[in-house]
Design an enzyme around this catalytic site. Structure first.
Site, PDB file in Angstrom:
ATOM      1  N   LYS A 243      -5.439  -5.435   1.014  1.00  0.00           N
ATOM      2  CA  LYS A 243      -6.488  -5.274   0.004  1.00  0.00           C
ATOM      3  C   LYS A 243      -6.598  -3.801  -0.312  1.00  0.00           C
ATOM      4  O   LYS A 243      -6.275  -2.943   0.532  1.00  0.00           O
ATOM      5  CB  LYS A 243      -7.833  -5.777   0.534  1.00  0.00           C
TER       6      LYS A 243
HETATM    7  P1  NAD Z   1     -15.212  -9.855 -11.833  1.00  0.00           P
HETATM    8  O1  NAD Z   1     -15.459  -8.401 -11.769  1.00  0.00           O
HETATM    9  O2  NAD Z   1     -14.375 -10.386 -12.940  1.00  0.00           O
HETATM   10  O3  NAD Z   1     -16.612 -10.645 -11.880  1.00  0.00           O
HETATM   11  C1  NAD Z   1     -17.641 -10.412 -10.966  1.00  0.00           C
HETATM   12  C2  NAD Z   1     -18.899 -11.094 -11.503  1.00  0.00           C
HETATM   13  O4  NAD Z   1     -19.937 -10.983 -10.531  1.00  0.00           O
HETATM   14  C3  NAD Z   1     -19.430 -10.490 -12.800  1.00  0.00           C
HETATM   15  O5  NAD Z   1     -19.894 -11.519 -13.659  1.00  0.00           O
HETATM   16  C4  NAD Z   1     -20.618  -9.662 -12.327  1.00  0.00           C
HETATM   17  O6  NAD Z   1     -21.593  -9.502 -13.320  1.00  0.00           O
HETATM   18  C5  NAD Z   1     -21.114 -10.527 -11.185  1.00  0.00           C
HETATM   19  N1  NAD Z   1     -21.941  -9.803 -10.228  1.00  0.00           N
HETATM   20  C6  NAD Z   1     -21.719  -8.593  -9.665  1.00  0.00           C
HETATM   21  N2  NAD Z   1     -22.748  -8.244  -8.879  1.00  0.00           N
HETATM   22  C7  NAD Z   1     -23.627  -9.259  -8.950  1.00  0.00           C
HETATM   23  C8  NAD Z   1     -24.901  -9.483  -8.375  1.00  0.00           C
HETATM   24  N3  NAD Z   1     -25.460  -8.591  -7.552  1.00  0.00           N
HETATM   25  N4  NAD Z   1     -25.536 -10.642  -8.678  1.00  0.00           N
HETATM   26  C9  NAD Z   1     -24.986 -11.569  -9.496  1.00  0.00           C
HETATM   27  N5  NAD Z   1     -23.778 -11.400 -10.080  1.00  0.00           N
HETATM   28  C10 NAD Z   1     -23.122 -10.267  -9.808  1.00  0.00           C
HETATM   29  O7  NAD Z   1     -14.608 -10.250 -10.399  1.00  0.00           O
HETATM   30  P2  NAD Z   1     -13.748 -11.549 -10.033  1.00  0.00           P
HETATM   31  O8  NAD Z   1     -12.309 -11.187 -10.098  1.00  0.00           O
HETATM   32  O9  NAD Z   1     -14.268 -12.717 -10.778  1.00  0.00           O
HETATM   33  O10 NAD Z   1     -14.086 -11.676  -8.471  1.00  0.00           O
HETATM   34  C11 NAD Z   1     -15.290 -12.294  -8.033  1.00  0.00           C
HETATM   35  C12 NAD Z   1     -15.134 -12.655  -6.560  1.00  0.00           C
HETATM   36  O11 NAD Z   1     -14.023 -13.528  -6.397  1.00  0.00           O
HETATM   37  C13 NAD Z   1     -14.872 -11.473  -5.622  1.00  0.00           C
HETATM   38  O12 NAD Z   1     -15.466 -11.746  -4.368  1.00  0.00           O
HETATM   39  C14 NAD Z   1     -13.360 -11.487  -5.477  1.00  0.00           C
HETATM   40  O13 NAD Z   1     -12.928 -10.884  -4.281  1.00  0.00           O
HETATM   41  C15 NAD Z   1     -13.109 -12.981  -5.453  1.00  0.00           C
HETATM   42  N6  NAD Z   1     -11.760 -13.378  -5.810  1.00  0.00           N
HETATM   43  C16 NAD Z   1     -11.190 -13.000  -6.990  1.00  0.00           C
HETATM   44  C17 NAD Z   1      -9.911 -13.444  -7.294  1.00  0.00           C
HETATM   45  C18 NAD Z   1      -9.257 -13.140  -8.616  1.00  0.00           C
HETATM   46  O14 NAD Z   1      -8.160 -13.668  -8.858  1.00  0.00           O
HETATM   47  N7  NAD Z   1      -9.856 -12.355  -9.485  1.00  0.00           N
HETATM   48  C19 NAD Z   1      -9.210 -14.238  -6.384  1.00  0.00           C
HETATM   49  C20 NAD Z   1      -9.823 -14.624  -5.200  1.00  0.00           C
HETATM   50  C21 NAD Z   1     -11.103 -14.184  -4.928  1.00  0.00           C
END
Ligand code: NAD
Length: 426
Positions: free
Chosen positions: A118
């Site tokens: 990561k």
């Molecule tokens: P992203 O940046 O696209 O979206 C994050 C979202 O969370 C946004 O809508 C943001 O407004 C919201 N957010 C942030 N802080 C917040 C809070 N305090 N309260 C409510 N909402 C809040 O990120 P993502 O890629 O969608 O990743 C989200 C999660 O999924 C993370 O934990 C990431 O590690 C995990 N993840 C992502 C992927 C991927 O392929 N992108 C894969 C596996 C896991």
């Protein structure tokens, strides 16, 4: 402050248990189940390599701000290191370490030939313009170029990073080492990205929901879903769930939360946000406070924002039958226990949100073969692989009469230990 899930709420989670402690907690529980000796626990708990670099950046006011960049390579016994890159002010070494370990177990659980890594930069990405994000990204690659590569470590998008950031990584790495699209996944389609990668984590979540729903006799056509976080993972999960008949009754992001008892159209919500609209102004839904949001009646609650957001002080508010973990590490162990007591099924991150790394694997394979699959093929292969993985985790949880999380961790750790032994590492 309407529906904003604020920092204070996350701070409670942090005090509850840090991400690193949470991952170690799950590791220890699984190591106990496997009877793993203490010396081996030390090997597999720690990371193989941790790199921290300095990223100075001139801000709009003319001052120079120094950010920290991290890449942690946890374990590479099963293949090149693989894991996302996060740009967020709360990124620190302990969090990156925890997320890297999670990737090791996740890639093993779903059986793709990668290790776990990561990375991240502790910058306020949402407040920086595209030019500054590009400069941060190129500096990061210049300083990490010796430890990443198509056969070494392959970054991907995570919080606040996207296909454009991956394009800059590929370009900068190519300047130093020659063109190598397979150095990074989640690229734009026109630069060697895979069809279906952008939606893969959210789509995969709903594929897993399809497998887990029968455990609770849920019919997707009559399933109400609440989504916390409407970024990459949350928005695609909501859209695919809606497409399969679920009713989306609540959504929140970092700006606020909304409730729509009759259901909302997540495609229209995405268009509203793309057009510069604010979540709480979305027509047809009511703004709602943060704690009320957690209590919206639904069958499935999908945390898809940051880690540690379901913790001991708010887990009891959830009014659902299943927590389907889209985010990494959204549920602390104390919250896990509260949910188990309440009879809520938790489908753990390491299998539920593995769609992203699975299609990243497909992208890497396509890049190495200089060949492209069509979108239907990607979706079908993803669903098939997740069906198999969820089935294996569920079978172990039935056999050992343990939670899906414990079963998943023990399966992943067992596979990594086996390969490390075969290689002669331990
Ligand atoms: P992203 O940046 O696209 O979206 C994050 C979202 O969370 C946004 O809508 C943001 O407004 C919201 N957010 C942030 N802080 C917040 C809070 N305090 N309260 C409510 N909402 C809040 O990120 P993502 O890629 O969608 O990743 C989200 C999660 O999924 C993370 O934990 C990431 O590690 C995990 N993840 C992502 C992927 C991927 O392929 N992108 C894969 C596996 C896991």
């Amino acid at each position: 402050m309407s529906g904003l899930i604020d920092r204070a709420d996350r701070a409670t989670a942090r005090a509850d248990l840090s991400s690193y402690a949470v991952v170690n907690h799950h590791f220890d529980a699984a190591a106990d189940q496997l009877g793993l000796a203490d010396d081996l626990r030390e090997v597999f708990r720690g990371a193989y390599r941790e790199v921290q670099v300095q990223i100075p950046l001139r801000l709009a006011d003319g001052t120079v701000k120094v950010y920290n960049g991290f890449r942690v390579q946890h374990n590479g016994a099963r293949g090149p290191y693989k894991g996302g890159l996060r740009y967020h002010p709360e990124v620190d070494l302990a969090e990156v370490r925890a997320l890297a370990a999670l990737m090791t177990w996740k890639t093993a659980i779903v059986g793709v030939p990668f290790g776990g890594a990561k990375g991240g930069v502790d910058c306020p990405a949402r407040d920086l313009d595209a030019g500054r994000i590009e400069r941060i990204t190129r500096q990061l690659v210049d300083k990490l170029d010796q430890v990443i590569g198509p056969q070494l470590d392959i970054p991907a998008p995570d919080v606040n990073t996207n296909a454009q950031v991956m394009a800059w990584i590929m370009d900068e790495y190519g300047k130093l080492h020659g063109d190598a699209p397979a150095v990074v996944t989640g690229k734009p389609i026109s630069l060697g990205g895979s069809y279906g990668r952008e939606s893969a984590t959210g789509r995969g979540l709903i594929d897993v929901l399809g497998e887990a729903a029968p455990l609770l006799d849920l019919d997707l056509e009559r399933t109400r879903v609440v989504v916390q976080g409407f970024g990459n993972v949350g928005s695609f999960a909501a859209r695919v769930a809606h497409g399969r008949g679920c009713t989306i009754v609540g959504v929140c992001d970092h700006t606020g939360a909304i409730h729509a008892p009759q259901g909302l159209d997540p495609d229209a919500l995405q268009q509203h946000l793309n057009g510069g609209g604010v979540l709480t102004d979305f027509p047809g839904a009511e703004p709602i406070g943060a704690r009320e949001f957690l209590g919206i009646a639904c069958e499935v609650f999908i945390p898809a924002a940051l880690g540690g957001m379901i913790h001991r002080d708010n887990a009891g508010l959830l009014n659902c039958r299943m927590v389907l973990e889209g985010a990494n590490g959204p549920t602390t162990p104390e919250a896990d226990a509260i949910l188990a007591d309440a009879g809520v099924l938790v489908v753990p991150d390491v299998v539920a949100n593995a769609g992203g790394v699975v299609v990243s694997y497909f992208e890497w394979v396509q890049n190495l073969q200089h060949f492209r699959w069509d979108e239907r093929e990607v979706h079908e292969r993803l669903a098939k692989l997740l069906r198999r993985s969820f089935g294996e985790v569920r079978a172990r949880s039935d056999d050992r009469r343990c939670s899906l999380r414990l079963a998943a961790f023990s399966l992943g750790i067992e596979r990594v230990v086996e390969v490390a032994r075969l290689r002669g590492y331990v």
